[in-house]
Scaffold this active site. Structure first.
Site, PDB file in Angstrom:
ATOM      1  N   ASP A 131      24.151  46.347  83.895  1.00 45.59           N
ATOM      2  CA  ASP A 131      24.481  47.317  82.859  1.00 45.59           C
ATOM      3  C   ASP A 131      23.982  48.736  83.154  1.00 45.59           C
ATOM      4  O   ASP A 131      23.926  49.577  82.276  1.00 45.59           O
ATOM      5  CB  ASP A 131      23.943  46.858  81.491  1.00 45.59           C
ATOM      6  CG  ASP A 131      24.947  47.185  80.399  1.00 45.59           C
ATOM      7  OD1 ASP A 131      26.132  47.343  80.728  1.00 45.59           O
ATOM      8  OD2 ASP A 131      24.532  47.306  79.233  1.00 45.59           O
ATOM      9  N   HIS A 147      23.923  55.842 111.479  1.00 45.09           N
ATOM     10  CA  HIS A 147      24.040  55.817 110.018  1.00 45.09           C
ATOM     11  C   HIS A 147      22.736  55.430 109.332  1.00 45.09           C
ATOM     12  O   HIS A 147      22.725  54.758 108.317  1.00 45.09           O
ATOM     13  CB  HIS A 147      25.187  54.886 109.587  1.00 45.09           C
ATOM     14  CG  HIS A 147      26.525  55.405 109.990  1.00 45.09           C
ATOM     15  ND1 HIS A 147      27.635  54.607 110.165  1.00 45.09           N
ATOM     16  CD2 HIS A 147      26.943  56.673 110.263  1.00 45.09           C
ATOM     17  CE1 HIS A 147      28.664  55.359 110.538  1.00 45.09           C
ATOM     18  NE2 HIS A 147      28.269  56.608 110.604  1.00 45.09           N
ATOM     19  N   ASP A 200      21.568  65.152 108.151  1.00 46.56           N
ATOM     20  CA  ASP A 200      23.027  65.244 107.975  1.00 46.56           C
ATOM     21  C   ASP A 200      23.272  65.164 106.475  1.00 46.56           C
ATOM     22  O   ASP A 200      23.127  64.101 105.871  1.00 46.56           O
ATOM     23  CB  ASP A 200      23.702  64.083 108.717  1.00 46.56           C
ATOM     24  CG  ASP A 200      25.231  64.168 108.676  1.00 46.56           C
ATOM     25  OD1 ASP A 200      25.780  64.933 107.855  1.00 46.56           O
ATOM     26  OD2 ASP A 200      25.873  63.433 109.461  1.00 46.56           O
ATOM     27  N   ASP A 244      29.472  69.354 105.188  1.00 49.03           N
ATOM     28  CA  ASP A 244      29.011  68.237 106.018  1.00 49.03           C
ATOM     29  C   ASP A 244      28.281  68.819 107.223  1.00 49.03           C
ATOM     30  O   ASP A 244      28.874  69.015 108.276  1.00 49.03           O
ATOM     31  CB  ASP A 244      30.215  67.380 106.442  1.00 49.03           C
ATOM     32  CG  ASP A 244      29.814  66.226 107.360  1.00 49.03           C
ATOM     33  OD1 ASP A 244      28.609  65.954 107.503  1.00 49.03           O
ATOM     34  OD2 ASP A 244      30.724  65.614 107.951  1.00 49.03           O
ATOM     35  N   HIS A 270      30.281  58.503 118.926  1.00 49.23           N
ATOM     36  CA  HIS A 270      31.240  58.875 117.866  1.00 49.23           C
ATOM     37  C   HIS A 270      32.216  59.933 118.363  1.00 49.23           C
ATOM     38  O   HIS A 270      32.187  60.328 119.525  1.00 49.23           O
ATOM     39  CB  HIS A 270      30.491  59.339 116.605  1.00 49.23           C
ATOM     40  CG  HIS A 270      29.545  60.489 116.821  1.00 49.23           C
ATOM     41  ND1 HIS A 270      29.970  61.785 116.928  1.00 49.23           N
ATOM     42  CD2 HIS A 270      28.187  60.527 116.943  1.00 49.23           C
ATOM     43  CE1 HIS A 270      28.922  62.586 117.096  1.00 49.23           C
ATOM     44  NE2 HIS A 270      27.832  61.831 117.121  1.00 49.23           N
ATOM     45  N   HIS A 275      36.045  65.605 112.280  1.00 45.17           N
ATOM     46  CA  HIS A 275      37.041  65.025 111.366  1.00 45.17           C
ATOM     47  C   HIS A 275      37.464  66.098 110.375  1.00 45.17           C
ATOM     48  O   HIS A 275      36.721  67.054 110.125  1.00 45.17           O
ATOM     49  CB  HIS A 275      36.438  63.818 110.630  1.00 45.17           C
ATOM     50  CG  HIS A 275      35.083  64.101 110.048  1.00 45.17           C
ATOM     51  ND1 HIS A 275      34.908  64.730 108.838  1.00 45.17           N
ATOM     52  CD2 HIS A 275      33.826  63.895 110.540  1.00 45.17           C
ATOM     53  CE1 HIS A 275      33.615  64.869 108.600  1.00 45.17           C
ATOM     54  NE2 HIS A 275      32.930  64.385 109.624  1.00 45.17           N
ATOM     55  N   HIS A 291      35.415  62.703 105.027  1.00 36.07           N
ATOM     56  CA  HIS A 291      36.402  62.390 106.067  1.00 36.07           C
ATOM     57  C   HIS A 291      37.745  62.578 105.366  1.00 36.07           C
ATOM     58  O   HIS A 291      38.266  61.672 104.734  1.00 36.07           O
ATOM     59  CB  HIS A 291      36.227  60.965 106.592  1.00 36.07           C
ATOM     60  CG  HIS A 291      34.932  60.796 107.327  1.00 36.07           C
ATOM     61  ND1 HIS A 291      34.425  59.575 107.685  1.00 36.07           N
ATOM     62  CD2 HIS A 291      34.019  61.705 107.763  1.00 36.07           C
ATOM     63  CE1 HIS A 291      33.263  59.751 108.300  1.00 36.07           C
ATOM     64  NE2 HIS A 291      32.996  61.026 108.357  1.00 36.07           N
ATOM     65  N   GLU A 329      30.873  68.242 115.721  1.00 34.47           N
ATOM     66  CA  GLU A 329      29.562  67.600 115.630  1.00 34.47           C
ATOM     67  C   GLU A 329      29.182  66.770 116.855  1.00 34.47           C
ATOM     68  O   GLU A 329      29.015  65.551 116.772  1.00 34.47           O
ATOM     69  CB  GLU A 329      29.495  66.733 114.379  1.00 34.47           C
ATOM     70  CG  GLU A 329      30.673  65.788 114.171  1.00 34.47           C
ATOM     71  CD  GLU A 329      30.519  64.966 112.886  1.00 34.47           C
ATOM     72  OE1 GLU A 329      29.484  64.292 112.740  1.00 34.47           O
ATOM     73  OE2 GLU A 329      31.430  65.002 112.042  1.00 34.47           O
ATOM     74  N   TYR A 337      22.123  60.670 121.687  1.00 33.32           N
ATOM     75  CA  TYR A 337      21.173  59.776 121.019  1.00 33.32           C
ATOM     76  C   TYR A 337      20.588  58.839 122.071  1.00 33.32           C
ATOM     77  O   TYR A 337      21.312  58.025 122.649  1.00 33.32           O
ATOM     78  CB  TYR A 337      21.895  58.978 119.923  1.00 33.32           C
ATOM     79  CG  TYR A 337      22.793  59.856 119.074  1.00 33.32           C
ATOM     80  CD1 TYR A 337      22.299  60.506 117.943  1.00 33.32           C
ATOM     81  CD2 TYR A 337      24.133  60.058 119.429  1.00 33.32           C
ATOM     82  CE1 TYR A 337      23.112  61.340 117.178  1.00 33.32           C
ATOM     83  CE2 TYR A 337      24.958  60.890 118.670  1.00 33.32           C
ATOM     84  CZ  TYR A 337      24.446  61.528 117.551  1.00 33.32           C
ATOM     85  OH  TYR A 337      25.259  62.346 116.814  1.00 33.32           O
ATOM     86  N   ARG A 379      22.050  65.849 116.807  1.00 30.36           N
ATOM     87  CA  ARG A 379      23.440  66.188 116.463  1.00 30.36           C
ATOM     88  C   ARG A 379      23.419  67.576 115.845  1.00 30.36           C
ATOM     89  O   ARG A 379      22.486  67.924 115.115  1.00 30.36           O
ATOM     90  CB  ARG A 379      24.045  65.169 115.483  1.00 30.36           C
ATOM     91  CG  ARG A 379      25.461  65.513 115.055  1.00 30.36           C
ATOM     92  CD  ARG A 379      26.232  64.344 114.407  1.00 30.36           C
ATOM     93  NE  ARG A 379      25.687  63.895 113.154  1.00 30.36           N
ATOM     94  CZ  ARG A 379      24.965  62.790 112.990  1.00 30.36           C
ATOM     95  NH1 ARG A 379      24.717  62.006 114.021  1.00 30.36           N
ATOM     96  NH2 ARG A 379      24.499  62.446 111.814  1.00 30.36           N
ATOM     97  N   GLU A 409      26.122  69.942 113.700  1.00 26.84           N
ATOM     98  CA  GLU A 409      27.423  69.832 113.030  1.00 26.84           C
ATOM     99  C   GLU A 409      27.682  71.045 112.152  1.00 26.84           C
ATOM    100  O   GLU A 409      26.903  71.351 111.249  1.00 26.84           O
ATOM    101  CB  GLU A 409      27.445  68.551 112.159  1.00 26.84           C
ATOM    102  CG  GLU A 409      28.707  68.402 111.331  1.00 26.84           C
ATOM    103  CD  GLU A 409      28.794  67.056 110.599  1.00 26.84           C
ATOM    104  OE1 GLU A 409      27.737  66.483 110.256  1.00 26.84           O
ATOM    105  OE2 GLU A 409      29.924  66.594 110.365  1.00 26.84           O
TER     106      GLU A 409
HETATM  107  N1  GLY Z   1      28.218  62.918 107.399  1.00 22.28           N
HETATM  108  C1  GLY Z   1      29.290  62.137 107.834  1.00 22.28           C
HETATM  109  C2  GLY Z   1      29.834  62.615 109.085  1.00 22.28           C
HETATM  110  O1  GLY Z   1      29.261  63.462 109.734  1.00 22.28           O
HETATM  111  O2  GLY Z   1      30.892  62.211 109.482  1.00 22.28           O
HETATM  112 MN    MN Z   2      27.768  64.766 108.926  1.00 22.01          MN
HETATM  113 MN    MN Z   3      30.863  64.852 109.879  1.00 25.29          MN
END
Ligand code: GLY
Ligand code: MN
Ligand code: MN
Length: 439
Positions: A40, A243, A260, A271, A350, A354, A361, A384, A388, A406, A408
């Site tokens: 709830d 992640h 991030d 992002d 990766h 995107h 995304h 980005e 790693y 990273r 970005e």
């Molecule tokens: N924060 C999600 C990505 O960089 O795709």
């Molecule tokens: Mn990101």
């Molecule tokens: Mn991203």
């Protein structure tokens, strides 16, 4: 009485534009399903991006049917007003409020959907609808289409064909309007300032969660409705987990911190990723890997312009980062052979970025009929690159183990290049070293 906070002409304009694409057809878009409630406890609800895009409507259990050129043209099915539920869950506009405040031609209670929808769809020649988003609605739609078929008998169209609504709306959402760009830039700027605040706050001994709190505080104080996605605040080796989302460790002297995070503003999201030393000072090894990633990111930003295809940016990222891996001694061999064998994925698993917009995304195709699509002005996306190197990777030079980086940024394609909408957050080593820990 609540009032919507958005200017309704924005949504009417979008309905008109999409209507021009589907003359003779009808578009059916449903609300995001309500979140599962845990004992709830309510979790914040966010409207489906497509439904919000076309209506500004934020309540669950709602459906839009758009029938360009017909009367009524915009029809919504929404929850009835319900004094008892409203004392628990808050205000509902109801069908009347939907028509009056949201400028929808005709609104019905949601429980009348299966009864009314066949009447609305009986004179259209195709339906734009997203299958498999909502199983229950899929079943209702199947029943409605069957009813329409039976109503039209032997003279009718037969079962109406279904076209993918997400593809249709994704194309429109991919090229941002001036209004959307204003929201995007604000989302990016709030995100950037949040990152700056997080950098200033960081020093050995703070926790990842506290850094997350600084970001969130800044986002909300600047008018953000929510975070664009669950933020990653990853110190030390955790940054090599793509992640990572525990955000529960103490930031230690000597470690890097990868953040991030992005703020959502008026349904548009930033992002941004930045990586910087917890102590404010890069070690030589960290600086070397960092400079390698930064160089790749800048090269890609310099390359962006209308006409080039997104896939080239991916390939460029792969090629340049593989050069960096060879240079750093992470890989050895012939570059082409390594890429052929996907060896670079060990340290760069990766893609280069995107589409970015209402969803992190964002909607829109990257390929059209198997052909990579050329970039056009006012498309927005992330760039980005990252490297790693896990702490337990015995094949990497020991000095680089445990480094995850990273960088970005969020960019818009201009008529001749790109605009970096997140440039106000530092990424040069010298600039980072001036800011980190200087609260
Ligand atoms: N924060 C999600 C990505 O960089 O795709
Ligand atoms: Mn990101
Ligand atoms: Mn991203």
């Amino acid at each position: 009485m609540r009032k919507p906070t958005f200017d309704m002409s924005i949504f009417a304009e979008r309905r008109k534009k999409v209507g021009q694409e589907i003359t003779g057809g009808a578009l059916v878009v449903s609300a995001h399903p309500e979140h599962i409630r845990n004992h709830d406890v309510h979790h914040p609800y966010r409207q489906d991006s497509n439904l919000f895009y076309l209506t500004g409507w934020e309540e669950p259990e709602s459906i839009l049917i758009l029938r360009p050129g017909m009367n009524p043209e915009s029809v919504m099915f929404v929850r009835r007003r319900d004094p008892e539920r409203e004392t628990w869950d808050g205000f509902r506009y109801g069908p009347e409020g939907c028509e009056r405040e949201f400028k929808i031609d005709k609104a019905y209670p949601i429980d009348e959907f299966t009864k009314v929808a066949p009447q609305l769809l009986k004179e259209v020649d195709r339906v734009y609808y997203r299958l498999y988003k909502n199983k229950e609605l899929d079943e209702q739609m199947a029943g409605i289409l069957q009813t329409v078929k039976q109503m039209s008998g032997r003279t009718g169209y037969g079962l109406l064909s279904i076209h993918d609504a997400d593809t249709l709306l994704g194309e429109q959402r991919l090229i941002k309007s001036e209004y959307e760009l204003t929201q995007m830039r604000e989302a990016c700027e709030i995100s950037a300032q949040g990152h700056l605040a997080a950098m200033r706050f960081t020093r050995p001994g703070v926790t990842e969660r506290q850094v997350q709190g600084v970001l969130a505080h800044h986002f909300y104080m600047k008018g953000s409705a929510r975070e664009g996605y669950h933020p990653i605040v990853a110190s030390g080796n955790a940054a090599t987990t793509l992640h990572y989302n525990f955000n529960d460790q103490v930031c230690k002297d000597g470690d890097l911190l990868l953040i991030d995070a992005g703020a959502e503003y008026n349904y548009y999201t930033g992002d941004i990723t930045r990586t910087f030393p917890v102590s404010g000072k890069f070690t030589d090894e960290q600086a070397r890997v960092y400079e390698a990633v930064l160089k790749v990111q800048k090269a890609i930003l310099d390359y962006v312009k209308p006409g080039i295809v997104f896939k080239d940016l991916h390939d460029m990222g792969t090629s340049l980062l593989t050069d960096a891996m060879l240079d750093l001694g992470l890989l050895s061999g012939r570059k082409d052979d390594l890429i052929q064998a996907l060896a670079q994925k060990k340290y760069y698993p990766h893609g280069i970025g995107h589409w970015l917009g209402m969803d992190v995304h964002d909607a829109g195709l990257y390929y059209k009929k198997n052909e990579p699509r050329p970039l056009e002005a006012n498309m927005c996306f992330t760039v980005e690159p990252g490297l790693y190197i896990p702490a337990d990777d015995s094949s990497a030079p020991a000095k680089y183990r445990g480094i995850g980086i990273r960088i970005e940024d969020n960019i818009r394609v201009t008529s001749s290049g790109c605009e970096n909408m997140t440039s106000s957050v530092p990424k040069e080593i010298a600039d980072l070293e001036k800011v980190v820990g200087k609260a």
